[in-house]
Design an enzyme around this catalytic site. Sequence first.
Site, PDB file in Angstrom:
ATOM      1  N   LYS A 709       0.808  -1.223   0.000  1.00 21.32           N
ATOM      2  CA  LYS A 709       0.000   0.000   0.000  1.00 21.32           C
ATOM      3  C   LYS A 709       0.842   1.275   0.000  1.00 21.32           C
ATOM      4  O   LYS A 709       0.341   2.342  -0.332  1.00 21.32           O
ATOM      5  CB  LYS A 709      -0.911   0.017   1.222  1.00 21.32           C
ATOM      6  CG  LYS A 709      -2.041  -1.018   1.158  1.00 21.32           C
ATOM      7  CD  LYS A 709      -2.899  -0.938   2.416  1.00 21.32           C
ATOM      8  CE  LYS A 709      -4.142  -1.799   2.282  1.00 21.32           C
ATOM      9  NZ  LYS A 709      -4.924  -1.809   3.550  1.00 21.32           N
ATOM     10  N   GLU A 713       3.507   8.243   4.239  1.00 22.34           N
ATOM     11  CA  GLU A 713       2.842   9.321   4.964  1.00 22.34           C
ATOM     12  C   GLU A 713       1.989   8.900   6.149  1.00 22.34           C
ATOM     13  O   GLU A 713       1.725   9.713   7.041  1.00 22.34           O
ATOM     14  CB  GLU A 713       2.021  10.156   3.977  1.00 22.34           C
ATOM     15  CG  GLU A 713       2.933  11.056   3.170  1.00 22.34           C
ATOM     16  CD  GLU A 713       2.310  11.574   1.889  1.00 22.34           C
ATOM     17  OE1 GLU A 713       1.889  12.714   1.859  1.00 22.34           O
ATOM     18  OE2 GLU A 713       2.251  10.805   0.903  1.00 22.34           O
TER      19      GLU A 713
HETATM   20 MO1  MOS Z   1       3.882  14.029  -0.121  1.00 24.88          MO
HETATM   21  S1  MOS Z   1       3.199  15.624   0.975  1.00 24.88           S
HETATM   22  O1  MOS Z   1       2.587  13.701  -1.196  1.00 24.88           O
HETATM   23  O2  MOS Z   1       5.269  14.592  -0.908  1.00 24.88           O
END
Ligand code: MOS
Length: 746
Positions: A709, A713
Amino acid sequence: MNTQVKNNIVTGKPLDRVDGRLKVTGAAHYSAEIPLPNIAYAALIGSTIASGSIKSLDTSVAEKSPGVLAILTHLNAPKLAKLPTFATGGAAAENRLPLSDGTIYHSGQYIGVVIADTFEQATHAANLVQVTYEQKPPVTDLESQRERAVVPKGKIGMTKDADTMRGNIEQGLAQAEVRVEQTYTTPTENHNPMEPHATTVVWEDDKLTVYDATQYTFGVRKSLADGFGIPEENVRVICHFIGGAFGCKGNMWSHVPLAALAARSVRRPVKLVLTRAQMFTGVGHRAETEQKITLGATKDGRLTALAHKGISHTCEEAVGEFVEPFTVATHMLYACPNLQTSQRIVRLNKGQPTFMRAPGESPGTYALESALDELAYAVKLDPIELRLRNHADIDPDASLPWSSKSLKECYRLGAEKFGWAQRNPEPRSMRDGRYLIGMGMATATYPVYRLGATAMARMMQDGSVVVQSGSHEMGTGTATVMAQLAADVLGMPFEQVRFELGDTKMPRAPVSGGSATVASVGTAVEGATKAVRAKVLAMARSDQRSPFYNVVETDMVIQDGKIIHKDDTTKSETYADILKRQNLTQVEASFDAKFDEANKKFSMHSFGAQFAEVRIDPDLGEVRVTRFVGAFGTGRIMNYKTARSQMLGGIVMGIGMALHEDTVTDRQTGRIVNANLGEYHVPVNADIPAIEPYFVEEIDPHVNPMGAKGVGEIGITGVAAAVANAVYHATGKRIRDLPITPDKLL
Ligand code: MOS
């Protein structure tokens, strides 16, 4: 494609980074370190006012300064054509062209660029340019503009309307026996990668080569090609290494076309590196938010209504619009029949905000997960139990099943590893000597994004393989993980596979954002390596000289770099044997990974549970995070070492968001007063406790062939809420305004 690979699988193994040695020895060349002869240096001049216009600009003294080659301002800079943004296939962050006029929209906006023989000469001359302004009072605070908030033009997080309703919020609130309604605020925050943005530009006639610190080489290429009116083939963008990005390098900011203009005007290669202060004004930031959450629930904690409304800032219209999508996760995180979301923007003289690690989810989960904690106390339920009672068994927004979801297991595993059972739910009940101890938790979530990507795999005569895709190495481990994946598809030792990236001469790759690189580029790498394998095996099967002549593909097994017959192990040869016999120096295959997002049968998201322990000095209000545990369900883990590092980094950044980070703007001048690493506090080693990230075993057959996945982040999401909830548990004080600094606790 049915060839079996029986190999010592390396995908998932905690292998060291292939580029680790290059980086620690300094052999890795970042965008500011490209050794080029006859290079000139550019220095940017920033506006000292935040709103108004340039009245006069005098470069005469600066021009006479030693070493100065040229000075570009809005008075003499060649005009660029429109620079495509994401919406038009490019990467430009701003609609406004750099140096296009004398209007000032924010402090630090570039009003000129000086090019000189040395960096010092350019920097010195930049200070000699005399500027007077017609100054307007800048508008930099969100609160004063609340009444002037407007509906954003674009979608929220690219998919949602500014105002949405599921079910009927009024009815949901009428059914509620308990109600929580609170406003949470988050400040402006800045990305602070170790490597500042840097661009090195070389023109050869009308051919442009740009070494740029970017998460999107192909987007930069498109924007520069259009801006300079040259074909895309004439522009090459190279970025082999990035020293951290976190979203600020996802767009192309105006220093990049300015560096290209500078190089063209002096007919020399030009290097332009942003100062740390310029990193605060010129390359975006996380927008400030003010979020109101309304929860309605039954006495046993079942949500009957959930409203999430608020505002964030963006820049003035001429520059562009960026909406921090803080309501997006609220749509899908809990099963609640009645949901309302609403987002508005206010225009401030603070420049263009942008993506910053889990844009939307980071501030959004702070508000939502804080409110959930408040509800847990209101209905006297354990915070985990409250979340379990509202667990979304399907995506309540898309009405689709999840491709996989291990959130319940994340709660269980995280609670066990953290020792949640030891928590006395009463606020201010736990102590260690004179210190107050608190434990808090929150849910983490991030979507699975997949973006079209291409890759090429080339097998050499000696059987070694090079795989290429013009993707990016931000420090996340892309080069390592892609080589692991390719080695396993080919059934060959990891050491014989090399993955190359960071160059628009290579097959097209998408922006390295949205934690989508493994899912996107990985799918292309998987496809390309399978295709080259099939090509080579087909050569053997159609060659009378091969032991595999006329053998069906399913009878060919690959083991430790050798092809063997399934039923007769005496029949064997290597990839190299096949290529040598064919007299081929190399065999190539490419793959174009496409994802049909319009026709999804599953909702795809990662989930996790974050647990924080804090120790607070009751007299000084000083908060220390003493322990942190995160448990995540993110599909297949490609490399336990690099994946774990992503989680460590996300949690560290989340602790920064909870306790430290705050970009402060002076309301009189519109200037950032802490545009440096001394006063903009990112966590340092002394702020970071033992962090233990765990991954639950999660098989996802739907997201991509690897079942991965992506892990970039999710690590930061929920962290600030877990810390804030722990602070409440420790002190009985609910801090609804980040960061949680000592003054707010006293
Ligand atoms: Mo990330 S904030 O999608 O580089």
